[in-house]
Design an enzyme around this catalytic site. Structure first.
Site: not given
Ligand code: CP3
Length: 355
Positions: A27, A31, A40, A77, A154
């Site tokens: 990552r 963020r 973003r 992703d 998921y």
């Protein structure tokens, strides 16, 4: 394709000599970087960012402008495959990924097909080619996918989960159904990673974030076997170079000898296993990637350097170590602390590579 100016990362994965320990961070585009949050916000939502090649390329390169990273990882992703299968991926603020049409029955599984890489997932391949062009041979580009088990988690849960009751319920109650789902995911992941390699990914990584929630026997049957199936179907050479494969099972520390035997070149290790123990467990078969606790980056710089030194010392002298965190960097980390980590790895690792 141009020469690679910094190939430390690829060399370390193949246990070849390097001058310093290479480092990248899971990552690393994300963020914690204000410039990421800006792009973003402009993109509006996360999937628009992933599916617009120029924007995906831009955020992939952002951390490389700040830090002397030894690899770039394509911004995307793991949930792009289930999204392309029609499950309706969206992100709910504070809750993470969600599917509008989760997998609930044998009928849902029967409807799934391997997505077409040249159309439905073309945006990922386009992002890879644009990014390779922009990188212009500075550092290698990593492609990735989720493992079949982690994707199934998921897809069946419909999003994040604490106990994995639905997906494990299906695994225990209807194992043949679960195997069907995992097989179609393994076929999809194989095609996906091969398409990424063809588009320019110079190494690929399987993220098995939830493999560590399984018993040893179930891990072997429901996660590891499918990663082995994928690896045996991967293109292993491209542009005249080997394409190293890394497997990362979070919480998989007790299974390292099993993981090292599936044909991968490197195994990711989280911080709960000491690298000296991990190194003994894999017995020279594969390289190791890891494994500082991401929360160390909340500490002061002297403490970060001390922890980097101790991770380097735990691996010890010789080849086959790619420095990384034991999981993704947290969104509230100070970017300067990330810089401190990267510089410390390079400065402190030189003595380990003089033999
Ligand atoms: O490592 C990198 O820099 C490349 C980009 C990358 C992302 N996700 C970007 C991302 C990679 C390699 C992933 C993999 C991924 N995605 C995993 C496996 C690795 C791991 O962390 O265990 C998993 C489980 C996912 C699924 C997923 N996607 C989650 C749990 C989340 C976070 C949701 C949240 O709101 O906290 C995402 C979204 C996501 N993927 C973000 C980023 C930067 C944040 C989304 C945003 O910017 O709004």
């Amino acid at each position: 394709m141009s020469e690679l100016r910094n190939d430390r990362y690829l060399r370390a994965l193949l246990r070849e000599p390097v001058d310093k320990t290479p480092v990248w961070v899971m990552r690393q585009a994300g963020r914690y970087l204000p410039e990421y949050r800006e792009v973003r916000a402009k993109a509006g939502d996360f999937m628009t960012l992933c599916s617009t090649p120029d924007l995906a390329c831009e955020v992939t390169l952002q951390p490389l402008r700040r830090f002397e990273l030894d690899a770039a990882i394509i911004f995307s992703d793991i949930l792009t495959i289930p999204d392309a299968m029609g499950l309706g991926l969206h992100f709910v603020a504070g809750e993470g990924p969600k599917f509008t049409k989760p997998i609930q029955s044998a009928a849902d599984i029967a409807k799934l097909g391997v997505p077409d890489m040249a159309s439905e997932l073309r945006y990922v391949m386009d992002a890879i080619s644009v990014t390779r062009r922009e990188l212009n041979g500075d550092v290698p580009l990593i492609g990735f996918s989720g493992s079949p088990w982690t994707l199934a988690c998921y897809m069946v849960e419909g999003g994040a989960s604490k106990d994995f009751g639905k997906v494990k319920g299906m695994m225990f109650d209807a194992p043949e159904q679960m195997h069907k789902l995992l097989d179609i995911m393994a076929q999809s992941v194989t095609a996906y990673l091969n398409a990424q390699i063809a588009a320019g990914a110079q190494s690929v990584m399987l993220f098995d974030t939830w493999g560590g929630t399984l018993s040893t026997r179930d891990y072997q049957q429901f996660s590891l076997a499918y990663m082995q199936q994928i690896i045996s179907g991967l293109t292993r050479e491209s542009e005249g170079r080997k394409v190293p494969v890394t497997v990362f099972t979070k919480g998989g520390g007790q299974w390292l000898p099993l993981i090292a035997a599936v044909g991968c070149d490197a195994v990711g290790v989280d911080w709960t296993t000491d690298l000296s123990v991990a190194r003994e467990a894999v017995n020279g078969k594969v390289a190791l990637q890891g494994n500082m606790d991401p929360c160390v980056l909340y500490a002061n710089k002297a403490r970060i350097e001390q922890e980097v030194a101790s991770v380097l010392a735990s691996f010890g002298e010789g080849e086959g170590h790619v420095f990384n965190l034991g999981h993704g960097i947290h969104p509230t980390i100070d970017p300067d602390h990330m810089g401190c980590l990267i510089d410390a790895v390079h400065n402190l690792s030189v003595p380990y590579h003089q033999g």
